[in-house]
Design a protein around this motif. Structure first.
Motif, PDB file in Angstrom:
ATOM      1  N   VAL A  45      26.685 100.006  42.579  1.00 47.06           N
ATOM      2  CA  VAL A  45      27.500  99.193  41.670  1.00 47.06           C
ATOM      3  C   VAL A  45      27.143  97.715  41.817  1.00 47.06           C
ATOM      4  CG1 VAL A  45      29.868  98.404  41.195  1.00 47.06           C
ATOM      5  CG2 VAL A  45      29.405 100.837  41.514  1.00 47.06           C
ATOM      6  N   LEU A  46      27.015  97.235  43.051  1.00 39.51           N
ATOM      7  CA  LEU A  46      26.663  95.838  43.270  1.00 39.51           C
ATOM      8  C   LEU A  46      25.271  95.504  42.745  1.00 39.51           C
ATOM      9  CD1 LEU A  46      28.162  95.199  46.814  1.00 39.51           C
ATOM     10  CD2 LEU A  46      28.996  94.363  44.603  1.00 39.51           C
ATOM     11  N   THR A  47      24.349  96.458  42.873  1.00 41.79           N
ATOM     12  CA  THR A  47      22.998  96.244  42.348  1.00 41.79           C
ATOM     13  C   THR A  47      23.028  96.132  40.831  1.00 41.79           C
ATOM     14  OG1 THR A  47      22.044  97.428  44.218  1.00 41.79           O
ATOM     15  CG2 THR A  47      20.656  97.188  42.276  1.00 41.79           C
ATOM     16  N   LEU A  48      23.820  96.996  40.194  1.00 41.44           N
ATOM     17  CA  LEU A  48      23.932  96.967  38.736  1.00 41.44           C
ATOM     18  C   LEU A  48      24.583  95.671  38.267  1.00 41.44           C
ATOM     19  CD1 LEU A  48      25.013 100.641  37.976  1.00 41.44           C
ATOM     20  CD2 LEU A  48      22.793  99.570  37.505  1.00 41.44           C
ATOM     21  N   MET A  49      25.467  95.111  39.070  1.00 40.11           N
ATOM     22  CA  MET A  49      26.135  93.864  38.707  1.00 40.11           C
ATOM     23  C   MET A  49      25.303  92.636  39.059  1.00 40.11           C
ATOM     24  SD  MET A  49      30.053  94.812  39.826  1.00 40.11           S
ATOM     25  CE  MET A  49      30.527  93.130  39.865  1.00 40.11           C
ATOM     26  N   GLY A  50      24.163  92.848  39.716  1.00 45.65           N
ATOM     27  CA  GLY A  50      23.286  91.729  40.050  1.00 45.65           C
ATOM     28  C   GLY A  50      23.532  91.142  41.413  1.00 45.65           C
ATOM     29  N   GLY A  51      24.397  91.722  42.183  1.00 44.68           N
ATOM     30  CA  GLY A  51      24.703  91.216  43.510  1.00 44.68           C
ATOM     31  C   GLY A  51      23.999  92.040  44.566  1.00 44.68           C
ATOM     32  N   SER A  52      24.307  91.735  45.814  1.00 42.54           N
ATOM     33  CA  SER A  52      23.773  92.512  46.931  1.00 42.54           C
ATOM     34  C   SER A  52      24.845  92.614  48.000  1.00 42.54           C
ATOM     35  CB  SER A  52      22.513  91.857  47.498  1.00 42.54           C
ATOM     36  OG  SER A  52      22.838  90.599  48.014  1.00 42.54           O
ATOM     37  N   VAL A  53      24.613  93.523  48.902  1.00 43.26           N
ATOM     38  CA  VAL A  53      25.583  93.752  49.970  1.00 43.26           C
ATOM     39  C   VAL A  53      25.360  92.817  51.106  1.00 43.26           C
ATOM     40  CG1 VAL A  53      26.445  95.437  51.619  1.00 43.26           C
ATOM     41  CG2 VAL A  53      25.826  96.151  49.346  1.00 43.26           C
TER      42      VAL A  53
END
Length: 131
Positions: A123-131
């Motif tokens: 989900v974070l990857t799809l939103m452009g973020g990272s963990v």
């Protein structure tokens, strides 16, 4: 053993256990536990065929084995927990059964944490973020 045989065995054990419970409650409980174990052991061959089928599906679809492993572990925890809870309730220990059920729920959550982590990463990857 097929489902008809398992159900018939379960009914015979239940009727026998209720009948002898008046005379010896401990033996009744032991009979129920032995019957449950026998029925569970008779199902082991079904689990092996289920495993083979799931393995073939995984090989053909390319789904990660990790996800199926988590799912099967969670289902196994549920089965074992329900079995233990039923035995505790049959023994008249409802508080103990509730605690065993709680432990089972916690263990399912702990088992599924890697799956939750992977979903969050996706989900974070799809939103452009990272963990």
């Amino acid at each position: 053993m097929n489902i008809t045989g398992i159900c018939a065995l379960g009914v015979v054990i239940a009727v026998t256990a209720v009948t002898i419970k008046r005379y010896n409650g401990e033996m009744s409980l032991l009979l129920c536990i032995a019957g449950c174990i026998f029925i569970f052991l008779s199902l082991l061959s079904s689990f092996s065929s289920l495993y083979d089928t799931v393995s073939k599906i995984l090989a053909n679809t390319g789904i990660s084995v990790t996800y199926i492993t988590i799912l099967l572990k969670a289902v196994g925890i549920c089965f074992v927990t329900e079995f233990a809870c039923d035995i505790c309730r049959d023994a008249g220990q409802s508080a103990l059964a509730s605690n065993v059920a709680l432990a089972g729920k916690v263990m399912v959550l702990v088992t599924a944490v890697p799956l939750y982590s992977q979903i969050l990463n996706t989900v974070l990857t799809l939103m452009g973020g990272s963990v």
